[in-house]
Design a protein around this motif. Structure first.
Motif, mmCIF file in Angstrom:
data_model
loop_
_atom_site.group_PDB
_atom_site.id
_atom_site.type_symbol
_atom_site.label_atom_id
_atom_site.label_comp_id
_atom_site.label_asym_id
_atom_site.label_seq_id
_atom_site.Cartn_x
_atom_site.Cartn_y
_atom_site.Cartn_z
ATOM 1 N N MET A 1 -59.461 -13.868 -51.521
ATOM 2 C CA MET A 1 -58.077 -14.078 -51.147
ATOM 3 C C MET A 1 -57.544 -12.777 -50.541
ATOM 4 O O MET A 1 -57.777 -11.697 -51.064
ATOM 5 N N SER A 2 -56.816 -12.902 -49.466
ATOM 6 C CA SER A 2 -56.304 -11.718 -48.770
ATOM 7 C C SER A 2 -55.133 -11.088 -49.536
ATOM 8 O O SER A 2 -54.521 -11.713 -50.405
ATOM 9 N N LEU A 3 -54.841 -9.858 -49.163
ATOM 10 C CA LEU A 3 -53.725 -9.119 -49.766
ATOM 11 C C LEU A 3 -52.419 -9.892 -49.593
ATOM 12 O O LEU A 3 -51.647 -10.059 -50.544
ATOM 13 N N VAL A 4 -52.178 -10.389 -48.403
ATOM 14 C CA VAL A 4 -50.930 -11.117 -48.119
ATOM 15 C C VAL A 4 -50.855 -12.394 -48.957
ATOM 16 O O VAL A 4 -49.793 -12.728 -49.490
ATOM 17 N N ASN A 5 -51.983 -13.094 -49.103
ATOM 18 C CA ASN A 5 -51.982 -14.317 -49.915
ATOM 19 C C ASN A 5 -51.706 -14.016 -51.389
ATOM 20 O O ASN A 5 -51.003 -14.771 -52.059
ATOM 21 N N LYS A 6 -52.265 -12.903 -51.891
ATOM 22 C CA LYS A 6 -51.984 -12.511 -53.280
ATOM 23 C C LYS A 6 -50.490 -12.233 -53.452
ATOM 24 O O LYS A 6 -49.879 -12.639 -54.438
ATOM 25 N N ILE A 7 -49.925 -11.506 -52.504
ATOM 26 C CA ILE A 7 -48.499 -11.186 -52.592
ATOM 27 C C ILE A 7 -47.671 -12.469 -52.502
ATOM 28 O O ILE A 7 -46.677 -12.625 -53.221
ATOM 29 N N LYS A 8 -48.093 -13.407 -51.663
ATOM 30 C CA LYS A 8 -47.393 -14.686 -51.535
ATOM 31 C C LYS A 8 -47.394 -15.428 -52.876
ATOM 32 O O LYS A 8 -46.361 -15.967 -53.292
ATOM 33 N N LEU A 9 -48.545 -15.439 -53.568
ATOM 34 C CA LEU A 9 -48.614 -16.089 -54.882
ATOM 35 C C LEU A 9 -47.682 -15.415 -55.885
ATOM 36 O O LEU A 9 -46.995 -16.088 -56.660
ATOM 37 N N LEU A 10 -47.656 -14.090 -55.861
ATOM 38 C CA LEU A 10 -46.766 -13.360 -56.765
ATOM 39 C C LEU A 10 -45.302 -13.644 -56.434
ATOM 40 O O LEU A 10 -44.469 -13.772 -57.340
ATOM 41 N N CYS A 11 -44.991 -13.732 -55.141
ATOM 42 C CA CYS A 11 -43.618 -14.080 -54.731
ATOM 43 C C CYS A 11 -43.241 -15.463 -55.238
ATOM 44 O O CYS A 11 -42.119 -15.667 -55.729
ATOM 45 N N ASP A 12 -44.169 -16.413 -55.118
ATOM 46 C CA ASP A 12 -43.903 -17.771 -55.599
ATOM 47 C C ASP A 12 -43.656 -17.783 -57.102
ATOM 48 O O ASP A 12 -42.750 -18.471 -57.581
ATOM 49 N N GLU A 13 -44.473 -17.006 -57.858
ATOM 50 C CA GLU A 13 -44.293 -16.938 -59.312
ATOM 51 C C GLU A 13 -42.928 -16.370 -59.674
ATOM 52 O O GLU A 13 -42.280 -16.829 -60.608
ATOM 53 N N LYS A 14 -42.493 -15.357 -58.927
ATOM 54 C CA LYS A 14 -41.236 -14.671 -59.234
ATOM 55 C C LYS A 14 -40.043 -15.298 -58.507
ATOM 56 O O LYS A 14 -38.906 -14.886 -58.698
ATOM 57 N N LYS A 15 -40.342 -16.274 -57.636
ATOM 58 C CA LYS A 15 -39.313 -16.979 -56.857
ATOM 59 C C LYS A 15 -38.495 -16.022 -55.982
ATOM 60 O O LYS A 15 -37.263 -16.015 -56.012
ATOM 61 N N VAL A 16 -39.233 -15.191 -55.228
ATOM 62 C CA VAL A 16 -38.614 -14.286 -54.255
ATOM 63 C C VAL A 16 -39.341 -14.441 -52.926
ATOM 64 O O VAL A 16 -40.424 -15.004 -52.856
#
Length: 141
Positions: A1-16
């Protein structure tokens, strides 16, 4: 998984959104999306990792462990061993008393299970705090 995709998942978890993260950590607008095509500065990756309270290694895909202070299997075994020791001490010591003055032997099964669950949770919290506080910097990311 790419860096951007990891950050996207974290954003989804935190709802930001990416934009909210970028504003919060002080990087330019749209910067995170460009990391798919260009290498980011390590300082910016660290800022994003700190924002989400994850390790840089997790963001870069070098580990699946989000935080350096997450509990390992060895930690879990240590917690179970300590919990067993504490329970045995309570069973063997007549000095233990609950808030209402009853001894461990006088607790009903439900209260005893709740006490044990509370002790286990307390041990887990203490172990995570200790790892967070005492892990040398060179092992954190």
């Amino acid at each position: 998984m790419s860096l951007v995709n990891k950050i996207k998942l974290l954003c989804d978890e935190k709802k930001v959104t990416f934009a909210e993260v970028e504003r919060s950590v002080g990087i330019s607008n749209g910067q995170i999306r460009r990391w798919d095509n260009s290498s980011p500065k390590i300082e910016n990756v660290k800022k994003v990792a700190d924002y989400f309270d994850v390790s840089v290694d997790y963001l870069l895909g070098r580990t699946e462990k989000k935080r350096y202070y997450d509990l390992t299997e060895k930690d879990e075994q240590s917690i179970q061993k300590e919990l067993e020791r504490m329970i045995n001490n309570m069973d063997n010591e007549s000095g233990f008393a609950a808030f209402d003055g009853s001894t461990i032997d006088e607790l009903d099964e439900e209260d005893r299970e709740m006490l044990i669950a509370s002790l286990e949770t307390s041990l887990r919290i203490a172990k995570r705090i200790a790892k967070k506080k005492f892990t040398p910097y060179k092992y954190r990311d």
